[in-house]
Scaffold this motif. Sequence first.
Motif, PDB file in Angstrom:
ATOM      1  N   ASP A   1       0.875  -1.173   0.000  1.00 48.33           N
ATOM      2  CA  ASP A   1       0.000   0.000   0.000  1.00 48.33           C
ATOM      3  C   ASP A   1       0.915   1.227   0.000  1.00 48.33           C
ATOM      4  OD1 ASP A   1      -1.629   2.194   0.668  1.00 48.33           O
ATOM      5  OD2 ASP A   1      -3.029   0.915   1.773  1.00 48.33           O
ATOM      6  N   THR A   2       1.087   1.817  -1.174  1.00 43.80           N
ATOM      7  CA  THR A   2       2.026   2.931  -1.311  1.00 43.80           C
ATOM      8  C   THR A   2       1.660   4.119  -0.438  1.00 43.80           C
ATOM      9  OG1 THR A   2       2.400   2.235  -3.595  1.00 43.80           O
ATOM     10  CG2 THR A   2       3.162   4.435  -2.981  1.00 43.80           C
ATOM     11  N   SER A   3       0.381   4.440  -0.371  1.00 41.94           N
ATOM     12  CA  SER A   3      -0.049   5.630   0.368  1.00 41.94           C
ATOM     13  C   SER A   3       0.246   5.510   1.852  1.00 41.94           C
ATOM     14  CB  SER A   3      -1.532   5.881   0.137  1.00 41.94           C
ATOM     15  OG  SER A   3      -2.297   4.808   0.656  1.00 41.94           O
ATOM     16  N   LYS A   4       0.210   4.293   2.351  1.00 38.58           N
ATOM     17  CA  LYS A   4       0.443   4.085   3.779  1.00 38.58           C
ATOM     18  C   LYS A   4       1.847   3.555   4.064  1.00 38.58           C
ATOM     19  CE  LYS A   4      -4.421   3.002   4.750  1.00 38.58           C
ATOM     20  NZ  LYS A   4      -5.361   1.956   5.256  1.00 38.58           N
ATOM     21  N   ASN A   5       2.625   3.304   3.019  1.00 36.65           N
ATOM     22  CA  ASN A   5       3.957   2.722   3.153  1.00 36.65           C
ATOM     23  C   ASN A   5       3.905   1.433   3.976  1.00 36.65           C
ATOM     24  OD1 ASN A   5       6.627   2.801   2.308  1.00 36.65           O
ATOM     25  ND2 ASN A   5       7.348   3.860   4.135  1.00 36.65           N
ATOM     26  N   GLN A   6       3.014   0.558   3.571  1.00 36.48           N
ATOM     27  CA  GLN A   6       2.811  -0.690   4.273  1.00 36.48           C
ATOM     28  C   GLN A   6       2.903  -1.867   3.299  1.00 36.48           C
ATOM     29  OE1 GLN A   6      -1.103  -0.064   5.987  1.00 36.48           O
ATOM     30  NE2 GLN A   6      -0.232   0.636   7.931  1.00 36.48           N
TER      31      GLN A   6
END
Lengths: 110, 124
Positions: B74-79
């Motif tokens: 999840d790029t937006s959450k860096n997860q």
Amino acid sequence: QSVLTQPPSASGTPGQRVTISCSGSRSNIGNNPVTWYQQLPGTAPKLLIYFSDQRPSGVPDRFSGSKSGTSASLAISGLQSEDEADYFCATWDDSLKTVLFGGATKLTVL
Amino acid sequence: QVTLKESGPTLVKPTQTLALTCTLSGFSLSTIGTRVAWLRQSPGKSLEWLAHIDWGYDSFYTASLKTRVTVSHDTSKNQVVLTMTNMDPVDTATYYCARNPPVYSRTWTSFDYWGQGILVTVSS
């Protein structure tokens, strides 16, 4: 039973030198670099040796790694009480196409 | 400061799907040569590599679990998220995420930073 074979235990007295072996085959250790980890109880593994004989910064030079043929070794010189831990070897296996870990060696400092 | 932290359920029932999240800090998975792997360690046993995802967001899986495991980012959450289906009591283990940085990218087995691990128990 692990594809990479390590002795289940090793021991030494403070100041001694101990060696931990990791035995594999051509498809794993024979063809690929070996990594060594130290795991203290209740903690995540810590990288000790990469590319078979390289130490990351911060790892004391008492720790050294070597590889010959289908076996690798981790040597710890000047043994200290804080070295008491589990030690794992790891490498890639070309046939199984996976990362393999050895079965861990529990080091006791007497 | 580089950190990784696992989160998710600590108890799942047999046949359920497990979803674990690894939150990355201090580095980006999109940096060329970076990989984030999932590994697990059954109580009193050795480590097992499950999968990794690389800087191009390509995933690679251990053969024995390939049909059950998915790793995504999840790029937006860096997860990085691990999903494992059809959980069984033998899957009870501490699950770790760990970083394989560019300097070690020639081998998939060198992880310089690890999360603290999360113990997942599979029981009805």
